[in-house]
Write an enzyme that holds these catalytic residues in place. Structure first.
Site, short mmCIF file in Angstrom:
data_model
loop_
_atom_site.label_atom_id
_atom_site.label_comp_id
_atom_site.label_asym_id
_atom_site.label_seq_id
_atom_site.Cartn_x
_atom_site.Cartn_y
_atom_site.Cartn_z
N ASP A 63 0.86 -1.18 0.00
CA ASP A 63 0.00 0.00 0.00
C ASP A 63 0.89 1.23 0.00
OD1 ASP A 63 -0.07 0.95 3.15
OD2 ASP A 63 -0.03 -1.24 2.96
N GLU A 155 -7.57 4.54 12.45
CA GLU A 155 -6.52 4.09 13.37
C GLU A 155 -6.24 5.06 14.51
OE1 GLU A 155 -2.42 4.91 11.37
OE2 GLU A 155 -3.72 4.12 9.77
#
Length: 259
Positions: A63, A155
């Site tokens: 990613d 997150e």
């Protein structure tokens, strides 16, 4: 005479306890050794990528975001370590209400041109309206057949309560689901997910981040993607890059893609 008999019995009991203790201790050690060796064997060093990769997975990916700067995608496609290639990439698209990653358009186009399956993700800010963040993502990301489903990266609480985070995240997920007609994927760290999201989101596919673990990621629910390292290297990328695996075979992977 009775005292001598009792003394002998005591010695036999002490000997028996010692034998049992040694036997049990040895058995426990051998079990630990076997499990430890099996755990160690689940990873193998791939010098081409500069890290150990978990064994038993056929589909690997990375990613990226603007942090990786200028990426030369043909080299990313060409790199191979034994039987491992870069099969997919998640690309940062947007963040918050208005921000779009400055490398997204280029990465999005050139990853596809290089023949790498692509997916786009939104970095979620818990302090901002969930629906408006979803609209920012929808405005910037045009998914096509063969792309991975949309992803929301969550997150950090940024000082809000878990309940407020969950409410905003539900708004994002519902808005994106309605727009693309597919259930989005949630990305999160294992500990953060279990402490702040939990069972309320277990119906959504999970891309879980969990490093420094010899086996599978430690999370009490099923997962689809596992980000197992943040320090890999790939030809065509000048910085370190996150590495991921897909939990499943090529048929399961194909079934996950946008139709």
């Amino acid at each position: 005479m009775a005292k001598a008999k009792k003394s002998n019995n005591r010695k036999w009991w002490i000997l028996l306890v010692a034998v049992v203790t040694v036997t049990v201790g040895y058995a426990a050690y051998m079990y630990w050794k076997q499990v430890h060796e099996e755990e160690q064997a689940r990873f193998a060093l791939y010098p081409e990528f500069g890290i150990e990769l978990p064994l038993g997975y056929k589909i690997h990916g990375i990613d990226v975001s603007s942090y990786q700067n200028f990426i030369y995608w043909p080299l990313v496609k060409e790199i191979q370590g034994e039987d491992v290639t870069i099969d997919f990439v998640f690309i940062k698209a947007t963040e918050g209400l208005n921000d779009a990653d400055k490398q997204f358009k280029r990465n999005w186009q050139q990853a596809k041109q290089a023949g790498i399956t692509r997916g786009a993700y939104h970095y979620f800010l818990a302090t901002k309206n969930g629906k408006l963040q979803a609209l920012n993502f929808i405005k910037n990301v045009k998914l096509e057949a063969g792309d991975l489903p949309p992803v929301v990266d969550v997150e950090d609480l940024y000082g809000v309560s878990p309940a407020a985070l969950q409410q905003g995240l539900k708004e994002w997920l519902q808005t994106v689901d309605s727009a693309y007609k597919v259930k989005p994927i949630i990305y999160s760290f294992a500990d953060f997910y279990q402490q702040n999201l939990g069972k309320a989101f277990n119906d959504y596919p999970l891309w879980v981040a969990h490093y420094f673990n010899e086996g599978n990621p430690r999370i009490n629910r099923d997962w689809v993607f596992w980000q197992h390292s943040d320090s890999g290297k790939v030809n065509g990328i000048t910085t370190k890059v996150d590495f991921n695996v897909f939990k499943g075979d090529s048929l399961a992977f194909a079934n996950l893609l946008m139709k």
